[in-house]
Write a protein that holds these residues in place. Structure first.
Motif, mmCIF file in Angstrom:
data_model
loop_
_atom_site.group_PDB
_atom_site.id
_atom_site.type_symbol
_atom_site.label_atom_id
_atom_site.label_comp_id
_atom_site.label_asym_id
_atom_site.label_seq_id
_atom_site.Cartn_x
_atom_site.Cartn_y
_atom_site.Cartn_z
ATOM 1 N N GLY A 235 0.813 -1.208 0.000
ATOM 2 C CA GLY A 235 0.000 0.000 0.000
ATOM 3 C C GLY A 235 0.848 1.260 0.000
ATOM 4 O O GLY A 235 0.528 2.245 -0.672
ATOM 5 N N LEU A 236 1.958 1.218 0.742
ATOM 6 C CA LEU A 236 2.867 2.360 0.783
ATOM 7 C C LEU A 236 3.516 2.588 -0.577
ATOM 8 O O LEU A 236 3.578 3.717 -1.078
ATOM 9 C CB LEU A 236 3.936 2.112 1.846
ATOM 10 N N ILE B 56 3.109 5.834 -3.171
ATOM 11 C CA ILE B 56 4.259 6.577 -3.708
ATOM 12 C C ILE B 56 4.185 6.663 -5.226
ATOM 13 O O ILE B 56 4.434 7.723 -5.820
ATOM 14 C CB ILE B 56 5.575 5.918 -3.250
ATOM 15 N N ILE B 57 3.829 5.566 -5.877
ATOM 16 C CA ILE B 57 3.768 5.600 -7.341
ATOM 17 C C ILE B 57 2.630 6.498 -7.815
ATOM 18 O O ILE B 57 2.755 7.195 -8.834
ATOM 19 C CB ILE B 57 3.638 4.182 -7.932
ATOM 20 N N LEU B 58 1.526 6.535 -7.070
ATOM 21 C CA LEU B 58 0.430 7.442 -7.431
ATOM 22 C C LEU B 58 0.862 8.904 -7.296
ATOM 23 O O LEU B 58 0.514 9.745 -8.133
ATOM 24 C CB LEU B 58 -0.794 7.167 -6.560
ATOM 25 N N GLN C 292 12.075 -2.441 7.102
ATOM 26 C CA GLN C 292 13.181 -3.051 6.357
ATOM 27 C C GLN C 292 12.868 -3.093 4.857
ATOM 28 O O GLN C 292 13.153 -4.058 4.152
ATOM 29 C CB GLN C 292 13.482 -4.459 6.883
ATOM 30 N N LEU C 293 12.279 -2.000 4.387
ATOM 31 C CA LEU C 293 11.928 -1.863 2.978
ATOM 32 C C LEU C 293 13.171 -1.475 2.189
ATOM 33 O O LEU C 293 13.831 -0.486 2.508
ATOM 34 C CB LEU C 293 10.845 -0.788 2.822
ATOM 35 N N ASP C 294 13.510 -2.256 1.182
ATOM 36 C CA ASP C 294 14.676 -1.981 0.356
ATOM 37 C C ASP C 294 14.441 -0.678 -0.411
ATOM 38 O O ASP C 294 13.509 -0.575 -1.213
ATOM 39 C CB ASP C 294 14.912 -3.132 -0.622
ATOM 40 N N ARG C 295 15.278 0.324 -0.186
ATOM 41 C CA ARG C 295 15.073 1.618 -0.814
ATOM 42 C C ARG C 295 15.317 1.588 -2.319
ATOM 43 O O ARG C 295 14.875 2.477 -3.041
ATOM 44 C CB ARG C 295 15.966 2.675 -0.153
ATOM 45 N N ARG C 296 16.033 0.582 -2.803
ATOM 46 C CA ARG C 296 16.170 0.423 -4.256
ATOM 47 C C ARG C 296 14.810 0.140 -4.890
ATOM 48 O O ARG C 296 14.528 0.558 -6.015
ATOM 49 C CB ARG C 296 17.160 -0.704 -4.568
ATOM 50 N N GLN C 297 13.977 -0.567 -4.146
ATOM 51 C CA GLN C 297 12.605 -0.822 -4.582
ATOM 52 C C GLN C 297 11.830 0.485 -4.690
ATOM 53 O O GLN C 297 11.124 0.736 -5.678
ATOM 54 C CB GLN C 297 11.956 -1.754 -3.555
ATOM 55 N N VAL C 298 11.984 1.349 -3.700
ATOM 56 C CA VAL C 298 11.299 2.640 -3.706
ATOM 57 C C VAL C 298 11.812 3.508 -4.850
ATOM 58 O O VAL C 298 11.042 4.179 -5.540
ATOM 59 C CB VAL C 298 11.495 3.363 -2.358
#
Length: 441
Positions: free
Chosen positions: A103-104, A108-110, A141-147
């Motif tokens: 959901g987060l 962000i993509i929206l 522990q969200l991989d920031r490369r994903q973000v």
């Protein structure tokens, strides 16, 4: 060897070796100029002449940083981050943290998509919303490369497909206009229809980054105190919320009316000061902090403008395209791939798809038509060649923007965590799907 290839390869190689991006751009420009037949004095002169082309963008970045820092003083971004952390903890208690993470990322993509079309503030939303969320990212522990991949997709794929806001500028004012200027009949189809297949490739690349490549947890340092309860969420006064909302609206209105991000950011800053969200006595300190936050991005854009001017002065781009024309000998499949590859090299160096299209359209339209490509296929080739490299270039705002937000606590490397991931997941699919589009349209 062609000066474009030499300059881009040296710039990318130095960046991968952890040489500062600005220094890598400067050394790449020197190597490209000398390889392209310019002497040292001519190369430095061309580089200096090009620096002014990035000055307005750098000023926009500085003022956007100041506006972002001013908004952060309202407490709204921190309140948003606190609310997300609270919801995350509730989801963990219910054993469903994955839904919160998705959901987060979806939110962000929206926001990234809206920044290009619905509310065209470009990358201005990143330093406003992302730094307050870094604590939540670290706790999850969200991989920031994903973000970074998610943000870059929203910034890039959106203007390639939707003819609104920045998409209207790219598809209609730049791509369609340059195709017509160079003799291509675009009657009967839209630029969006030419870009659908390449954007599908980017979408698949984003899904790969989110669900496969960077799906595993990654540990980050947590600098800020835990905000795991509703009581820890900062309170935002009604006055601050109203004035901040007014500042955003006025900034957006000024930008849309004048086409200037700098003026829009300035109007927003002054609204926050006049409205009392920022104390007049502390305004200077707030604005300086915001400008410092975006200063590195601005210097990259200024240096990239000098880099691109050196390449233009050498005349190496037409030489490269002519060499490709001689090499392919009527082979359409090889021609499409080589044209896309040249677009990748040019955009990686210049850092702007908007600046690449006018350069390559002059050469690609007659070459594509002579090889028997349909007008729609030529449009797909030129549009994709221009966009190739925007994601994945060290000098592109599509990678600089995510880094500016994700590295606010010093835990996100521009090259390894923004440039390389976006290059792999977007440029490679664009090469493949751009080639498919050229062959079947």
């Amino acid at each position: 060897m062609n000066a474009v290839i030499v300059a881009v390869v040296i710039m990318l190689s130095l960046s991968l070796m952890r040489v500062n991006v600005i220094l890598a751009l400067f050394l790449g420009a020197l190597a490209g100029g000398l390889t392209g037949g310019l002497n040292l004095e001519e190369t430095l002169s061309a580089f200096g002449a090009g620096l002014g082309g990035g000055a307005s963008i750098a000023l926009s970045y500085a003022l956007l940083g100041a506006f972002a820092m001013a908004i952060s003083r309202s407490g709204i971004p921190e309140a948003l981050a606190g609310g997300i952390i609270t919801q995350m903890d509730k989801a963990k208690a219910k054993g469903n943290p994955r839904l919160i993470k998705l959901g987060l990322l979806g939110s962000i993509i929206l926001m990234a998509i809206a920044s290009q079309n619905l509310i065209p503030v470009h990358i201005a939303f990143i330093p406003i919303l992302i730094p307050p969320l870094l604590g939540a990212f670290s706790r999850m522990q969200l991989d920031r490369r994903q973000v970074a991949c998610v943000i870059t997709f929203g910034l890039t794929a959106t203007y390639m497909l939707f003819p609104v806001g920045f998409g209207n500028i790219y598809l209609n004012e730049i791509l369609a206009a340059n195709l017509k200027t160079n003799g291509l009949d675009t009657t009967g189809f839209s630029m969006s229809s030419a870009m659908i297949i390449p954007v599908v490739g980017m979408f698949l690349g984003m899904l790969t980054a989110v669900f496969i490549t960077y799906r595993k947890p990654r540990t980050y340092r947590i600098d800020e105190p835990s905000a795991s309860s509703a009581q820890a969420i900062p309170k935002v006064s009604r006055k601050n919320a109203l004035i901040t909302g007014l500042a955003v609206i006025l900034a957006l209105t000024a930008q849309l009316q004048t086409g200037s991000m700098s003026l829009g950011a300035l109007v927003g800053c002054m609204t926050l000061v006049i409205g009392g969200v920022i104390c007049w006595r502390s305004a200077d300190d707030v604005f300086v902090q915001g400008m410092k936050m975006m200063a590195f991005c601005g210097f990259i854009m200024i240096t990239a403008a000098g880099f691109s001017e050196v390449l233009r002065t050498t005349g190496a781009v037409p030489q490269l395209v002519n060499a490709i024309g001689e090499m392919i000998q009527g082979n359409k499949g090889l021609a499409a791939f080589m044209m896309l590859l040249v677009g990748l090299l040019v955009t990686m160096g210049i850092g702007s798809s908007f600046s690449t299209v006018p350069i390559i359209a002059t050469l690609y339209v007659p070459l594509g038509l002579s090889l028997g490509f349909s007008p729609l296929a030529v449009a797909a080739l030129v549009g994709t060649s221009g966009a190739l490299g925007d994601a994945g270039s060290p000098a592109s705002d599509s990678t600089i923007g995510p880094t500016a937000g994700l590295n606010a606590d010093g835990q996100h490397d521009h090259i390894r965590d923004s440039v390389i991931p976006t290059f792999i997941h977007y440029n490679l699919p664009l090469l493949v799907f751009g080639w498919v589009a050229a062959m079947i349209l």
